[in-house]
Design a protein around this motif. Sequence first.
Motif, PDB file in Angstrom:
ATOM      1  N   UNK A 168      44.715  72.275  33.031  1.00 47.94           N
ATOM      2  CA  UNK A 168      43.355  73.861  32.015  1.00 47.94           C
ATOM      3  C   UNK A 168      44.166  74.798  32.074  1.00 47.94           C
ATOM      4  N   UNK A 169      44.798  74.087  33.429  1.00 47.54           N
ATOM      5  CA  UNK A 169      45.986  75.881  33.052  1.00 47.54           C
ATOM      6  C   UNK A 169      47.026  76.894  31.852  1.00 47.54           C
ATOM      7  N   UNK A 188      55.106  73.724  37.765  1.00 51.45           N
ATOM      8  CA  UNK A 188      53.420  73.401  37.187  1.00 51.45           C
ATOM      9  C   UNK A 188      53.739  71.442  37.391  1.00 51.45           C
ATOM     10  N   UNK A 200      51.002  75.167  44.633  1.00 55.35           N
ATOM     11  CA  UNK A 200      50.223  74.840  43.666  1.00 55.35           C
ATOM     12  C   UNK A 200      49.451  75.801  43.298  1.00 55.35           C
ATOM     13  N   UNK A 217      55.792  70.134  38.933  1.00 55.88           N
ATOM     14  CA  UNK A 217      57.068  70.063  40.607  1.00 55.88           C
ATOM     15  C   UNK A 217      55.632  69.532  41.562  1.00 55.88           C
ATOM     16  N   UNK A 218      54.384  70.849  41.111  1.00 57.35           N
ATOM     17  CA  UNK A 218      53.747  71.319  42.487  1.00 57.35           C
ATOM     18  C   UNK A 218      52.637  69.553  41.868  1.00 57.35           C
ATOM     19  N   UNK A 219      52.698  68.984  40.066  1.00 58.04           N
ATOM     20  CA  UNK A 219      52.431  67.744  40.649  1.00 58.04           C
ATOM     21  C   UNK A 219      52.867  66.714  41.136  1.00 58.04           C
ATOM     22  N   UNK A 258      43.878  59.373  42.909  1.00 60.49           N
ATOM     23  CA  UNK A 258      42.429  60.501  42.593  1.00 60.49           C
ATOM     24  C   UNK A 258      43.111  61.379  42.922  1.00 60.49           C
ATOM     25  N   UNK A 259      43.546  61.881  43.824  1.00 56.53           N
ATOM     26  CA  UNK A 259      44.134  63.399  44.078  1.00 56.53           C
ATOM     27  C   UNK A 259      45.195  63.583  43.367  1.00 56.53           C
ATOM     28  N   UNK A 298      37.747  77.928  35.650  1.00 57.16           N
ATOM     29  CA  UNK A 298      37.312  76.987  37.193  1.00 57.16           C
ATOM     30  C   UNK A 298      37.195  77.136  38.140  1.00 57.16           C
ATOM     31  N   UNK A 321      45.025  67.304  36.206  1.00 60.58           N
ATOM     32  CA  UNK A 321      43.592  67.774  35.143  1.00 60.58           C
ATOM     33  C   UNK A 321      43.453  68.940  36.522  1.00 60.58           C
ATOM     34  N   UNK A 322      43.469  69.807  36.549  1.00 58.40           N
ATOM     35  CA  UNK A 322      43.564  71.266  36.931  1.00 58.40           C
ATOM     36  C   UNK A 322      44.936  71.436  36.188  1.00 58.40           C
ATOM     37  N   UNK A 323      46.183  71.112  36.561  1.00 51.45           N
ATOM     38  CA  UNK A 323      47.365  71.449  35.959  1.00 51.45           C
ATOM     39  C   UNK A 323      47.110  72.126  34.638  1.00 51.45           C
ATOM     40  N   UNK A 333      43.480  64.604  40.116  1.00 52.28           N
ATOM     41  CA  UNK A 333      42.440  65.920  40.246  1.00 52.28           C
ATOM     42  C   UNK A 333      44.300  66.695  39.461  1.00 52.28           C
ATOM     43  N   UNK A 334      44.603  67.130  40.247  1.00 52.31           N
ATOM     44  CA  UNK A 334      45.727  68.115  40.408  1.00 52.31           C
ATOM     45  C   UNK A 334      46.119  67.800  39.011  1.00 52.31           C
ATOM     46  N   UNK A 393      54.691  67.228  43.590  1.00 48.73           N
ATOM     47  CA  UNK A 393      54.097  67.184  45.107  1.00 48.73           C
ATOM     48  C   UNK A 393      53.538  66.151  45.609  1.00 48.73           C
ATOM     49  N   UNK A 394      52.062  66.638  44.673  1.00 49.23           N
ATOM     50  CA  UNK A 394      50.765  66.099  45.410  1.00 49.23           C
ATOM     51  C   UNK A 394      51.184  64.849  45.202  1.00 49.23           C
TER      52      UNK A 394
END
Lengths: 223, 275, 253
Positions: free
Chosen positions: C169-170, C139, A167, C141-143, C158-159, A208, C165-167, C162-163, C145-146
């Motif tokens: 923004x990236x 990104x 991540x 694949x990370x999502x 919820x988790x 961030x 949304x954070x991705x 958040x993951x 994984x979460x």
Amino acid sequence: MWRDARLVAGKDLRVEWRSRVALNQIVPFAIVVLLLFAFALDPDRGFLRRAAPGLYWVAVLLSALVVIQRSFAAETVDGGRDGLRVIGLDPAAIFLGKALAASAVLLLLEVVLAAGVMLLYGADFGSAFILVVVTCLLATAGVVAPGMIYGALASGVRVRETLLPLLFLPAVAPVMIGATRSFEAAINHSPAEGWRWCGLLGVFAVAYTALGLAVFEPLLEDS
Amino acid sequence: MPRVVRSAGRTVTSCPISVDPVIHLRGVVSVLGRFPALAGADLDVARGEIVLLIGPNGAGKTSLLRVCAGLMPVASGRVVVLGHELPDERRALRRRVGWLGHANGLYDDLTVVENVRFWARAAGAPMADVEAALNRLEIQPRLWNVEAGRLSAGQRRRAAVSAMVVRRPELWLLDEPHAGLDAQARDDFDELVREAVAGGATAVLASHEIERGGALATRTVQVSGGVVVADGLGSSPSSAGHEHPPAVDQPPAQERVQDNHERVQDNVEGLHGVA
Amino acid sequence: MTTALSTPENRTAVPAHTGSRFSRVLGAVVALGLGLVAVLGLLISPADEVQGDAARIMYVHVPSAIVAYLAFGVTALGSALYLWRRSDFWDATAAASAEIGVVFTSLTLVTGMLWGKPTWGTYWEWDPRLTTTALLLILFLGYLAVRGIAAERKVRARRSAIAGLVAFVDVPLVHYSVDWWRSLHQKATITRLSPTISGIMLFTLMSGIFVFIGLYLWLLIHRFRVQYLEDELAEGGLAEAIAERRREAGVAV
């Protein structure tokens, strides 16, 4: 909230100071990474010197991973993450406090790595010292903020050691790009370019940090 | 916080007992992964009570305590603790609750004093209270600057309790509090709970020590299969399969909260888990 | 706050398949469209002057790329709306879109590499768009994984939100930094699309984009339904598990 953040930061730093993990383990790890690059890139042909900025930041990112994992691992040793929740502190303050502590440790590592890169690779950061310092500060903030977010997300999970790198590393790719270019600009005596990259780093750090303050509470609760 | 007053060897409370229940659970279903740890639990606890939760392993005692602490999300049902509706008002609740779980919540690398000081500062308690708490838990000064990781299990437990005590919580949620303590420390602990309750706090503890817990508690609640199956006064659980603990002298606190018990009994619905 | 669980009585009957009138019609249209685009792309449209037949890969590559980013956008939107509205609908949408997004992102990368060999001479040229797409894949694949972390439905939702949304923004930051970085070394971005694309080639490309979006929607509908049904089933399983637990206590169910 600032009082609580200082409290948490102080606690984290005190734990770090007492256990000396950063000094005894993370610094040697960072040095080993520098050595591995030398083994990979054959020091006699000038690659190391030219690649020094990039290699430096790769080493910083890998060390940051370890610092973040350590920051959250220290919370789960005895009592799981219940402690941080039961204590009733504002989650945003916990985020800020842990971020400040991790940033302090990471900045220390960056200084050591900078010395390492100068000594081992013969790199020279040129005369734009302020640019280099500002880059480091902004890049550190930009690395620690998503690190805290993903660290909290991964900390309650069994696969945390593999989930966090997956991540974290893609998310901080812009920092990697920006910080390296900024360092290159400093070395090549064209600081204007470097300052523009610092702008990008600043935006990243602000975005961030704001995100982290907003989402840390639900992340802390779900474990 | 109301002060405890001692007169002629008996502790006397100096704050009025409130009518609102400290804990009010209705039909609480709480899930751990896919498993329903609580399957419709009802519980009411009034201020000044010491409630003992008993039941077999896996019955849901720990889950019940965690729900009251706001540490466990609730899939359905109603939870009101200290007037705070959970899960919305979790954070406001946390400061008023003292939690003692299976684990100690101490940082191994910090000294005893630093650990307790951290908890105290987070709750806004004055530094003098830190020393008072450590002394009250009979932690010798020579241990104060020893790292928590180097203490024995009993010492760590006592350090964890002092970290809780220094916050002066209104509700004590204790999960197997006697585990890891020797007989003397257990007596001290019981006395500590009685003092706190006399000072206006409320305590709920889960324990396998039916005798000791029964002697301490003003009321025993039996938990099984994620629900409350028996909610009685005094010391005898009604369900089969559990030994009746021997008759013990009720502590003086019993008389003080007798009228509360009647009120609670009237209010408690679903003693047998109406769906 | 009282919440209700779905019980066997108040759940709608579980269907035997995830098709519906709308999805069947859509599927038929998409299938036809794919056939049409294949014919147009492979046979009817002319070969490019410079690149020859290799340019035909763009009829797959460009629509895939558009769908990949669209899928990511839907995942991000679903995540944001879940956090706002807490409705399971948006959670399932985000999850379904992410899986489909992985497929189309991979397709974009593979076709990009296949197109690269004849046009650039190498499989990878650190082209800014392709590099950003590679990061997008990670990104995604990370999502996923979460999402894969075993947890209660609401917690997982919820988790993941958040993951997601954070991705999200990236992505613009990644795109901007990669673009800026590569522009330092290349005089102009190497566009492989001929700027004078027009006529039948343009038509084929636009059709391809539409058809691929249709394909995405069709896949999304089915994957969403499967996800939703799985979650409902698990929840129904929960009601039974609760009943079972109460029986264990000897208490009225």
